[in-house]
Structure formats: structure tokens, C-alpha cells
Motif scaffolding. Sequence first.
Motif, PDB file in Angstrom:
ATOM      1  N   VAL A 249      67.864  39.859 105.066  1.00  4.96           N
ATOM      2  CA  VAL A 249      67.049  39.417 106.002  1.00  4.96           C
ATOM      3  C   VAL A 249      67.803  38.679 106.896  1.00  4.96           C
ATOM      4  O   VAL A 249      68.775  37.261 106.645  1.00  4.96           O
ATOM      5  N   VAL A 250      67.480  38.815 107.872  1.00  5.53           N
ATOM      6  CA  VAL A 250      67.887  38.432 109.239  1.00  5.53           C
ATOM      7  C   VAL A 250      66.363  38.012 110.060  1.00  5.53           C
ATOM      8  O   VAL A 250      65.390  38.985 110.479  1.00  5.53           O
ATOM      9  N   ILE A 251      66.258  36.605 110.130  1.00 12.38           N
ATOM     10  CA  ILE A 251      64.537  36.116 111.060  1.00 12.38           C
ATOM     11  C   ILE A 251      65.313  35.446 111.787  1.00 12.38           C
ATOM     12  O   ILE A 251      66.404  34.446 111.948  1.00 12.38           O
ATOM     13  N   ALA A 252      64.476  35.615 112.668  1.00 15.71           N
ATOM     14  CA  ALA A 252      65.304  35.616 113.571  1.00 15.71           C
ATOM     15  C   ALA A 252      64.168  35.441 115.250  1.00 15.71           C
ATOM     16  O   ALA A 252      62.937  35.982 115.534  1.00 15.71           O
ATOM     17  N   PHE A 253      64.231  33.447 115.615  1.00 12.95           N
ATOM     18  CA  PHE A 253      63.256  32.919 116.242  1.00 12.95           C
ATOM     19  C   PHE A 253      63.541  33.452 117.989  1.00 12.95           C
ATOM     20  O   PHE A 253      62.525  32.716 118.779  1.00 12.95           O
ATOM     21  N   GLU A 254      63.812  34.312 118.774  1.00 13.20           N
ATOM     22  CA  GLU A 254      64.617  34.608 119.726  1.00 13.20           C
ATOM     23  C   GLU A 254      64.872  36.097 119.516  1.00 13.20           C
ATOM     24  O   GLU A 254      65.811  36.305 118.937  1.00 13.20           O
ATOM     25  N   PRO A 255      64.966  36.812 120.691  1.00 14.09           N
ATOM     26  CA  PRO A 255      65.148  38.066 120.553  1.00 14.09           C
ATOM     27  C   PRO A 255      66.526  38.540 120.666  1.00 14.09           C
ATOM     28  O   PRO A 255      67.403  38.746 120.345  1.00 14.09           O
ATOM     29  N   GLY A 256      67.233  37.554 122.174  1.00 16.89           N
ATOM     30  CA  GLY A 256      67.974  36.977 121.805  1.00 16.89           C
ATOM     31  C   GLY A 256      69.689  36.540 120.636  1.00 16.89           C
ATOM     32  O   GLY A 256      70.414  37.646 121.010  1.00 16.89           O
ATOM     33  N   GLU A 257      68.966  36.444 120.322  1.00 17.27           N
ATOM     34  CA  GLU A 257      69.612  35.718 119.039  1.00 17.27           C
ATOM     35  C   GLU A 257      69.107  36.748 117.555  1.00 17.27           C
ATOM     36  O   GLU A 257      70.060  36.835 116.722  1.00 17.27           O
ATOM     37  N   ALA A 258      68.443  37.405 117.996  1.00 19.61           N
ATOM     38  CA  ALA A 258      67.997  39.178 116.822  1.00 19.61           C
ATOM     39  C   ALA A 258      69.042  39.824 117.221  1.00 19.61           C
ATOM     40  O   ALA A 258      69.847  40.279 116.167  1.00 19.61           O
ATOM     41  N   ALA A 259      69.236  40.030 118.376  1.00 17.19           N
ATOM     42  CA  ALA A 259      70.721  41.159 118.256  1.00 17.19           C
ATOM     43  C   ALA A 259      72.026  40.751 119.010  1.00 17.19           C
ATOM     44  O   ALA A 259      73.023  41.509 117.919  1.00 17.19           O
ATOM     45  N   ARG A 260      72.291  39.005 118.486  1.00 14.03           N
ATOM     46  CA  ARG A 260      73.340  38.281 118.114  1.00 14.03           C
ATOM     47  C   ARG A 260      73.810  38.647 117.269  1.00 14.03           C
ATOM     48  O   ARG A 260      75.234  38.888 116.596  1.00 14.03           O
TER      49      ARG A 260
END
Length: 266
Positions: A72-83
Amino acid sequence: MINLLLAGVGGQGTVLAAKVLAKAAQAKGWQVRTAETIGMAQRGGSVTSHVRMESCGEEVLAPLVTKGTANVVIAFEPGEAARALPFLALEGMLVSATSAIQPVTAALAGTPYSGSAVVEQLERSLEGSGVLFVPVDDQALVQAAGNRKALNMMLLAVAVAQNRIPISLDELKAAVEACVKPQFVAMNLAAIDLPAACCLPGVCPGLFPFAHVVKYVNVPLTRWHTPSMSILLAALLRDTLPLPACPRWGCARKLDTAGTPLLRRG
């Protein structure tokens, strides 16, 4: 073994969210290890928290999640999701906020990036991978809650609702009470209840779009923008139909004779 990666920027509560998950796992008697990678977080830099927990009696030897192993990856910002995308395992789950937080360089240069463009690129990149992608309209959540500080708990609740993390919402709430300062407990508990108020995991048609669930299989899928399409897709994947009325938001949901979900506000 359950590997979780939480990614955000400084000030979003990424470390606290990881602490809450770890506390919930410890309360179940599980072994758990955590670690943080922080880069100029107080200036809006990237923050990445690793949480590794046993689920079947395994021994957790190291705290860091390696690339390609995060369930599971939980990203609080879309750029960090891509990273964080390289860390996601096959058949894993990505939960991401859709609102961009502009880095200092972009703000100074006057060239902001588009969060929606990043989300669209993520969807294209994940197509056919078997990943469960849950983009969350954090602006709608924040508007409903009236406070952005608890967005981390809202996204945790959305992630837990997908049944990919072996922790219940009640266990999550108990961990919040143990980890958060007393004056902020009520706010965070309310934040957990907000996205989980509707019966269908990850989707609240009454305040849509909080999140729309996209399961990438071996056929092309487009973005599911409408409430009916989102409910139908999620229901087909999770066998949740017929749907009861939402007890909190008053959403009446049912199927017509053709099997199409109908929506109306109660």
C-alpha cells in the motif's frame, strides 16, 4: 508481511499517520518497524514514512520498504505519489490526494504544476498493471470537514476502507487516541468517520467525488468521473451490490432493472 509507504510534504502529518498505523498494529500484538526519510520537511520538502508490520507471525527485521514491495502506498500529494510509485508492488494499492502543493521552486518561477495532470499520468502508467488506484478528492473532504489539518487521517480511513490493510477503523481510532494530543483527538476521530460514513468502501456518492476506485485489469479502462460509473465499477470488483442507504449522508442507492446504480440525495 504488510509493507506500507506514506508520502507527503512537510506539514501534512505523514509521520503522525505512520505512527498511528504502527500503534494500531502493535495493539494487535504484531511486530512492527517504522522509519522516516525527511528532506527539508519544514520547508515543504518530501517526507516518506515506512511502516512494515507482520500479519502472520513473520519477524520484521528491517524498517525500510524496498522498491517494488509496498503493498500500500498512501500519498498526501499527487507529485509525491508519482515519486513513490517505484515502491509499489504488483497488485498493490495506491491511494492519493489529487490537489497539488506547489514546491518552492515552482512558486518562485511562476510555473505551477497541475495535480490533475499528474493523476492522469499515474492512471495511464498503472493501466494494465493490476494495481488498485484510489484518487481522493481531498478538496471535497477538506471542505466537508472544515479543516485541512486532519487530511492525513481522512486518507488513512479511505485506505483502510479498501480492505487491503488488516486494521479496522475502530482500531485506527484507538491508535489515534493513544498517539494524538488530547486537544486534537476529537478532530482526528471525526476525520476518520468522514470518508467512511458511506457503506461503499472508498466512495461516498452523497459527497462525491471523495474517491473513485479504479481497478486496473488487462483491458483498457478510462477514468470514472461520474458517481454511477464509480459505484458500478467498485461494486463489480467488491460484490457490494445491492447497496443500503447511507445512514449519515442520506444517500439513497439502489439498482434499476438493468442493474444500473441510481443516485438521489435524501
